[in-house]
Scaffold this active site. Sequence first.
Site, PDB file in Angstrom:
ATOM      1  N   HIS A   5      53.945  37.428  77.306  1.00 57.40           N
ATOM      2  CA  HIS A   5      54.879  37.260  76.188  1.00 57.40           C
ATOM      3  C   HIS A   5      55.643  35.958  76.454  1.00 57.40           C
ATOM      4  O   HIS A   5      56.853  35.941  76.602  1.00 57.40           O
ATOM      5  CB  HIS A   5      55.793  38.481  76.068  1.00 57.40           C
ATOM      6  CG  HIS A   5      56.448  38.637  74.719  1.00 57.40           C
ATOM      7  ND1 HIS A   5      56.357  39.779  73.957  1.00 57.40           N
ATOM      8  CD2 HIS A   5      57.224  37.791  74.002  1.00 57.40           C
ATOM      9  CE1 HIS A   5      57.049  39.633  72.841  1.00 57.40           C
ATOM     10  NE2 HIS A   5      57.596  38.435  72.845  1.00 57.40           N
ATOM     11  N   GLU A  30      51.319  37.455  70.190  1.00 58.35           N
ATOM     12  CA  GLU A  30      51.470  36.379  69.214  1.00 58.35           C
ATOM     13  C   GLU A  30      50.985  35.022  69.737  1.00 58.35           C
ATOM     14  O   GLU A  30      51.787  34.078  69.881  1.00 58.35           O
ATOM     15  CB  GLU A  30      52.929  36.278  68.746  1.00 58.35           C
ATOM     16  CG  GLU A  30      53.468  37.563  68.143  1.00 58.35           C
ATOM     17  CD  GLU A  30      54.917  37.457  67.672  1.00 58.35           C
ATOM     18  OE1 GLU A  30      55.553  36.414  67.919  1.00 58.35           O
ATOM     19  OE2 GLU A  30      55.412  38.424  67.063  1.00 58.35           O
ATOM     20  N   TYR A  77      56.975  40.838  60.142  1.00 53.56           N
ATOM     21  CA  TYR A  77      58.388  40.635  59.799  1.00 53.56           C
ATOM     22  C   TYR A  77      58.595  40.281  58.337  1.00 53.56           C
ATOM     23  O   TYR A  77      59.537  40.721  57.706  1.00 53.56           O
ATOM     24  CB  TYR A  77      59.004  39.537  60.684  1.00 53.56           C
ATOM     25  CG  TYR A  77      59.181  40.008  62.109  1.00 53.56           C
ATOM     26  CD1 TYR A  77      60.345  40.648  62.515  1.00 53.56           C
ATOM     27  CD2 TYR A  77      58.155  39.860  63.044  1.00 53.56           C
ATOM     28  CE1 TYR A  77      60.506  41.119  63.804  1.00 53.56           C
ATOM     29  CE2 TYR A  77      58.297  40.336  64.341  1.00 53.56           C
ATOM     30  CZ  TYR A  77      59.480  40.964  64.715  1.00 53.56           C
ATOM     31  OH  TYR A  77      59.630  41.441  66.003  1.00 53.56           O
TER      32      TYR A  77
HETATM   33  O1  IFM Z   1      61.894  38.155  69.409  1.00 54.15           O
HETATM   34  C1  IFM Z   1      60.641  37.877  68.889  1.00 54.15           C
HETATM   35  C2  IFM Z   1      59.552  38.412  69.805  1.00 54.15           C
HETATM   36  O2  IFM Z   1      59.646  37.892  71.081  1.00 54.15           O
HETATM   37  C3  IFM Z   1      58.192  38.066  69.252  1.00 54.15           C
HETATM   38  N1  IFM Z   1      58.065  38.448  67.877  1.00 54.15           N
HETATM   39  C4  IFM Z   1      59.117  38.087  66.964  1.00 54.15           C
HETATM   40  C5  IFM Z   1      60.463  38.508  67.535  1.00 54.15           C
HETATM   41  C6  IFM Z   1      61.594  38.135  66.555  1.00 54.15           C
HETATM   42  O3  IFM Z   1      61.603  36.758  66.329  1.00 54.15           O
END
Ligand code: IFM
Length: 459
Positions: free
Chosen positions: A136, A181, A307
């Site tokens: 991550h 991601e 999101y």
């Molecule tokens: O905080 C981040 C996370 O680390 C990865 N996905 C999106 C989140 C919100 O921006």
Amino acid sequence: MKSISCTTPQAADLTSLAALADPAFSFGVATAAYQIEGGATEGGRGPSIWDHFSHTPGKTVNGDTGDVACDHFHRWREDLDLIAGLGVDAYRFSIAWPRVQPAGQGAWNPEGIGFYDRLVDGLLERGIQPHVTLYHWDLPQALQELGGWGVRDTAHHFARYAEKMGRLLGDRVSSIATHNEPWCTAFLGHQLGKFAPGLQDWALATQVAHHLLLSHGLALQAMRADGVRAPLGIVLNQSPAHAATDSAADQAAAASARRGFVDWFMDPIFKGCYPEDAGEQRAPLQVAPGDMACIQQPLDFLGLNYYTRIWCSAAQPPVPAPCVEGVNDMGWEIHPQGLEELLLDNQRRYGHLGLPPLHITENGMPEADVLQDGAIHDPRRIEYVRSHLLAVARARSQGVDVRSYFYWSLMDNYEWDSGYAKRFGIVHVDYATQTRTLKDSAHWYRNTIAALRAGSGHG
Ligand code: IFM
């Protein structure tokens, strides 16, 4: 967007959420190592690219760093109690590679390994399924100095790290994801320079994306060869891309956004090739013989982080997104229907290509929450979670095999270049005292899960 101030779920909602009352469906909360752990120089941890980036003046809001963050490195037992108190089934966290292997190759750090070993046991003791993410975004800085994700060697180092962690934890955890991601790592980190390592080189970013996918394939091969029992997969951030109008230019912009954001990662994994028409937007790639076959490993699960949608307008000035449900504190449009669309779309486009069970590995909303008399009233977040859970339930009712929902995030934390200014948690963190306080949304989430589990959702 309407807001709900009550922390008790409505009977009508429980009926609509009945598709999630299945005991095989898990509710969870998620975090990531650099965003919560702190202890950046403790326990033998090596520096990561995020230590380096966040300590570079001008890169993050207020110059905030993850040096202390939520101090989870020291408070992990209390945090696990907090998670257990929420009544969730599952917890998704990431391992900081430089904590277990400070230079990213060579010597392992027993103290760092012990931290995750105890964390996993602590979750199991509390009846919570551990879901691990291996990467991550906190690459060991020593590897960055050798070229980072821009060089193939990093993919091989990552596979050895994955094999080691798989051997250590693979018989105790409920899933292992290679990357979180990879689009962000590649393009926010190497094209836009917003994230570590802060580079702005389009061709490099494209090559990095390839090396990330390659490392994913190599890691899966290594862990499977080693007999790792946990389900293996990857977590992708996805959004439906919507054209603002029917104009050819807007339609083309939406198609292009989808290719770059979704297909660029999904097609190699499920089809063994890059999207044919992506040449217009991508630099020439160095792909070695065998790379694509390596990337196209069967997955045991696919994690999706959702999101918002991508709104595409080619006009000048652009046609603004309608934002009917409002925007969040990051300025992102709130669009719950997009999650249902995304799930159905994955099923339609990749269902015949070996799409595995899906997990919503992240979904959440930042708000400028204020602690008042010991409480945090966050009705907009409750409505956000409620409307997105309804979207997941609708997709499940239409046959999409989605197995879990993880709220992002368990607690307020270090939001990368935004520092501590954005609060995504259902648990409030007072960074001066490290006091954790459940927000109304945490109570609502707990009550909703309990009511569904008690059978109220069966209408
Ligand atoms: O905080 C981040 C996370 O680390 C990865 N996905 C999106 C989140 C919100 O921006």
